[in-house]
Design a protein around this motif. Structure first.
Motif, PDB file in Angstrom:
ATOM      1  N   GLU A  53       0.831  -1.202   0.000  1.00 12.65           N
ATOM      2  CA  GLU A  53       0.000   0.000   0.000  1.00 12.65           C
ATOM      3  C   GLU A  53       0.868   1.256   0.000  1.00 12.65           C
ATOM      4  O   GLU A  53       0.544   2.254  -0.671  1.00 12.65           O
ATOM      5  CB  GLU A  53      -0.923  -0.010   1.218  1.00 12.65           C
ATOM      6  CG  GLU A  53      -1.722   1.275   1.415  1.00 12.65           C
ATOM      7  CD  GLU A  53      -2.615   1.635   0.243  1.00 12.65           C
ATOM      8  OE1 GLU A  53      -2.838   2.844   0.018  1.00 12.65           O
ATOM      9  OE2 GLU A  53      -3.078   0.719  -0.463  1.00 12.65           O
ATOM     10  N   ALA A  54       1.970   1.243   0.762  1.00  9.35           N
ATOM     11  CA  ALA A  54       2.870   2.403   0.773  1.00  9.35           C
ATOM     12  C   ALA A  54       3.465   2.631  -0.613  1.00  9.35           C
ATOM     13  O   ALA A  54       3.555   3.769  -1.093  1.00  9.35           O
ATOM     14  CB  ALA A  54       3.970   2.198   1.807  1.00  9.35           C
ATOM     15  N   LEU A  55       3.878   1.553  -1.283  1.00 15.27           N
ATOM     16  CA  LEU A  55       4.405   1.674  -2.649  1.00 15.27           C
ATOM     17  C   LEU A  55       3.329   2.203  -3.586  1.00 15.27           C
ATOM     18  O   LEU A  55       3.590   3.054  -4.445  1.00 15.27           O
ATOM     19  CB  LEU A  55       4.907   0.321  -3.139  1.00 15.27           C
ATOM     20  CG  LEU A  55       6.336  -0.059  -2.760  1.00 15.27           C
ATOM     21  CD1 LEU A  55       6.557  -1.553  -2.962  1.00 15.27           C
ATOM     22  CD2 LEU A  55       7.341   0.722  -3.596  1.00 15.27           C
ATOM     23  N   LEU A  56       2.096   1.694  -3.432  1.00 15.31           N
ATOM     24  CA  LEU A  56       1.006   2.136  -4.297  1.00 15.31           C
ATOM     25  C   LEU A  56       0.719   3.622  -4.108  1.00 15.31           C
ATOM     26  O   LEU A  56       0.512   4.354  -5.092  1.00 15.31           O
ATOM     27  CB  LEU A  56      -0.247   1.311  -4.012  1.00 15.31           C
ATOM     28  CG  LEU A  56      -1.515   1.735  -4.768  1.00 15.31           C
ATOM     29  CD1 LEU A  56      -1.294   1.698  -6.272  1.00 15.31           C
ATOM     30  CD2 LEU A  56      -2.686   0.841  -4.360  1.00 15.31           C
ATOM     31  N   ALA A  57       0.706   4.070  -2.857  1.00 13.84           N
ATOM     32  CA  ALA A  57       0.430   5.489  -2.601  1.00 13.84           C
ATOM     33  C   ALA A  57       1.435   6.383  -3.299  1.00 13.84           C
ATOM     34  O   ALA A  57       1.076   7.404  -3.912  1.00 13.84           O
ATOM     35  CB  ALA A  57       0.432   5.750  -1.095  1.00 13.84           C
ATOM     36  N   HIS A  58       2.720   6.010  -3.239  1.00 17.21           N
ATOM     37  CA  HIS A  58       3.753   6.803  -3.918  1.00 17.21           C
ATOM     38  C   HIS A  58       3.615   6.681  -5.435  1.00 17.21           C
ATOM     39  O   HIS A  58       3.857   7.655  -6.164  1.00 17.21           O
ATOM     40  CB  HIS A  58       5.138   6.343  -3.470  1.00 17.21           C
ATOM     41  CG  HIS A  58       5.539   6.900  -2.140  1.00 17.21           C
ATOM     42  ND1 HIS A  58       6.267   8.062  -2.007  1.00 17.21           N
ATOM     43  CD2 HIS A  58       5.299   6.454  -0.886  1.00 17.21           C
ATOM     44  CE1 HIS A  58       6.473   8.314  -0.727  1.00 17.21           C
ATOM     45  NE2 HIS A  58       5.906   7.353  -0.016  1.00 17.21           N
ATOM     46  N   ALA A  59       3.250   5.487  -5.923  1.00 15.99           N
ATOM     47  CA  ALA A  59       3.081   5.304  -7.368  1.00 15.99           C
ATOM     48  C   ALA A  59       1.921   6.153  -7.891  1.00 15.99           C
ATOM     49  O   ALA A  59       1.993   6.719  -8.984  1.00 15.99           O
ATOM     50  CB  ALA A  59       2.845   3.833  -7.683  1.00 15.99           C
ATOM     51  N   GLY A  88       1.966   9.299 -10.593  1.00 15.16           N
ATOM     52  CA  GLY A  88       1.214   9.125 -11.829  1.00 15.16           C
ATOM     53  C   GLY A  88       1.443   7.796 -12.503  1.00 15.16           C
ATOM     54  O   GLY A  88       1.031   7.598 -13.654  1.00 15.16           O
ATOM     55  N   ILE A  89       2.083   6.864 -11.810  1.00 13.48           N
ATOM     56  CA  ILE A  89       2.366   5.552 -12.391  1.00 13.48           C
ATOM     57  C   ILE A  89       1.137   4.660 -12.307  1.00 13.48           C
ATOM     58  O   ILE A  89       0.857   3.865 -13.194  1.00 13.48           O
ATOM     59  CB  ILE A  89       3.527   4.862 -11.639  1.00 13.48           C
ATOM     60  CG1 ILE A  89       4.747   5.773 -11.587  1.00 13.48           C
ATOM     61  CG2 ILE A  89       3.861   3.509 -12.252  1.00 13.48           C
ATOM     62  CD1 ILE A  89       5.754   5.353 -10.540  1.00 13.48           C
ATOM     63  N   ALA A  90       0.417   4.759 -11.183  1.00 10.50           N
ATOM     64  CA  ALA A  90      -0.746   3.915 -10.929  1.00 10.50           C
ATOM     65  C   ALA A  90      -1.962   4.791 -10.665  1.00 10.50           C
ATOM     66  O   ALA A  90      -1.839   5.995 -10.403  1.00 10.50           O
ATOM     67  CB  ALA A  90      -0.476   2.999  -9.735  1.00 10.50           C
TER      68      ALA A  90
END
Length: 465
Positions: free
Chosen positions: A438-444, A448-450
């Motif tokens: 989730e932390a990686l997703l939030a930064h992604a 603008g990656i995800a």
């Protein structure tokens, strides 16, 4: 049990590293020749790959570029007057810097070229074979000694023909902004290949999947400077994974990656991430030990070590296989002997520079582990979701990264736990894994990656609806 046996470390070095035409065990295991990587940078990797793809560097070896940008170096006469009078490069210099520009403007342009093309100090004195500029075009390439490692050859070998063709196409195109800006410095010359190719080493299933991923990356609609940067980052990450997976089946590692960002609070998965990297080194050592007896010089390890030679003590044995299994960890522990360049040291150094290994120095006091910045997540997306392909869900994307490259972040907690457990990393919390993903997703998402979907899932790649 008899008296301990002393093994000559110089003899072990000859077995592990290249010696008198014999390919070292390290090169057989990881596909290239590790050496001291303290000065090795991504620009050297790209310079090497470019020359392998093209078939060499221009005959001038980058010396014209070196003299142009080394405008104020003591003990080198690269003044404007000297350059115009130079038999080798005078005509090229006159064409690039017409006298009517005036000395002040000419010097300013030369300094500007240095700031861009040698921002990391990679362009050394002409004639020293150490010219590694930021080369967006084949005519900016130069000879450089780091090619002896064979990293570029490895990358060129793992790329399918279409990937090599894309790399050549990028380097032969002069339409990008950087190449256009430095067009006056492009000095065309026949290509010369100075690096002799050693015998081919076996490529693994990991190598093939990694080469396909890099090829996908090179097919993305990016500007050439951005393309070359992402290829460099992807290649550096791939080298780290290659080394840490070299001892595992198919060459695929089993690594838990944490977020590389300044996040407050505890990091409950750090120990598991550190353990996964250590397991990779352990499997690497076992693979190295298994191949030591096959080396043509391995019998020297059974000879009595001279009292004047650096050595390590291992349990006495009459079997080379048994000795090899014990001498590798003993040699690692010999802190007073540092002439053996361990592949994982190379991985850590290049990984730290690329941002995929933390901590940045060993002074932090805790173990090394794989880390992914939002930029590296973007690189992985570009490597696995082709241009024009439909968007891929966040969980499916990371399942594919796990299947192909051996990296997990927790996006599929149950499957990731089983994958890590199979590699000997036990008792990993599914809740902590989900938090990491989730932390990686939030930064992604912020990068603008995800993008998040209404059903609670997220997706990467594809066109925005």
């Amino acid at each position: 049990m008899g008296e301990p046996r002393k093994v000559d470390l110089e003899a072990l070095k000859r077995v592990l590293m290249e010696h008198e035409g014999h390919v070292g065990v390290f090169e057989r295991v990881i596909g290239f020749r590790p050496a001291s990587a303290s000065g090795y940078k991504a620009v050297h990797l790209m310079n090497d790959l470019a020359q392998c793809a093209l078939g060499g560097a221009p005959q001038h070896g980058g010396d014209f570029l070196a003299r142009v940008i080394r405008v104020d170096i003591e003990d080198e006469d690269n003044t404007e007057a000297a350059m115009r009078a130079d038999e080798r490069f005078g005509v090229a210099f006159d064409r690039a810097f017409p006298p009517e520009l005036g000395p002040d403007r000419i010097e300013a342009l030369r300094v500007a070229a240095r700031e861009v093309l040698s921002f990391d100090g990679g362009v050394y004195q002409p004639g020293t074979s150490m010219c590694s500029p930021l080369a967006t075009h084949r005519d900016l390439l130069g000879f450089e000694q780091f090619r002896r490692f064979g990293v570029g050859r490895l990358l060129a070998d793992v790329l399918p023909p279409g990937g090599l063709a894309k790399m050549r196409e990028h380097l032969e195109s002069d339409g990008d902004p950087v190449t256009r800006a430095f067009r006056p410095l492009l000095l065309s010359a026949p290509l010369v290949e100075k690096q002799k190719r050693n015998e081919a080493v076996e490529r693994t299933p990991f190598d093939r999947r990694f080469g396909e991923a890099l090829t996908t990356l090179m097919g993305q609609p990016l500007s050439k400077p951005m393309m070359l940067r992402t290829v460099a980052l992807g290649a550096c990450l791939g080298l780290v994974l290659k080394i840490l997976g070299a001892g595992r089946e198919g060459g695929r590692p089993a690594l838990l990656a944490l977020l590389n960002a300044e996040e407050p609070g505890p990091k409950p998965l750090r120990e598991a991430a550190v353990t996964s990297l250590r397991r990779g080194i352990d499997s690497l050592d076992r693979r190295v030990a298994a191949l030591v007896p096959e080396h043509p010089l391995a019998a020297e390890l059974m000879k009595k070590a001279s009292s004047k030679s650096p050595s390590v003590e291992v349990p006495d044995t009459r079997k080379l296989e048994t000795l090899a299994a014990s001498v590798i960890p003993a040699a690692r522990a010999a802190k007073s002997y540092d002439d053996i360049y361990w592949p994982d040291d190379f991985a850590v150094k290049i990984g730290r520079k690329a941002g995929c290994v933390l901590p940045k120095t060993d002074r932090a006091g805790w173990g090394r582990h794989l880390a992914l910045s939002p930029e590296l997540v973007e690189v992985l997306v570009l490597m696995h979701v082709s241009s024009g392909q439909r968007a891929m869900t966040w969980s499916r994307f990371w399942a594919r990264v796990r299947e192909e490259l051996g990296v997990v972040v927790g996006a599929n907690p149950n499957e990731d736990i089983a994958f890590l457990a199979h590699a000997g990393i036990e008792n990993v919390s599914d809740e902590s894994l989900a938090d990491n993903a989730e932390a990686l997703l939030a930064h992604a998402v912020r990068r603008g990656i995800a993008r998040r979907l209404p059903d609670g899932e997220a997706e990467v790649g594809g066109e925005l609806s």
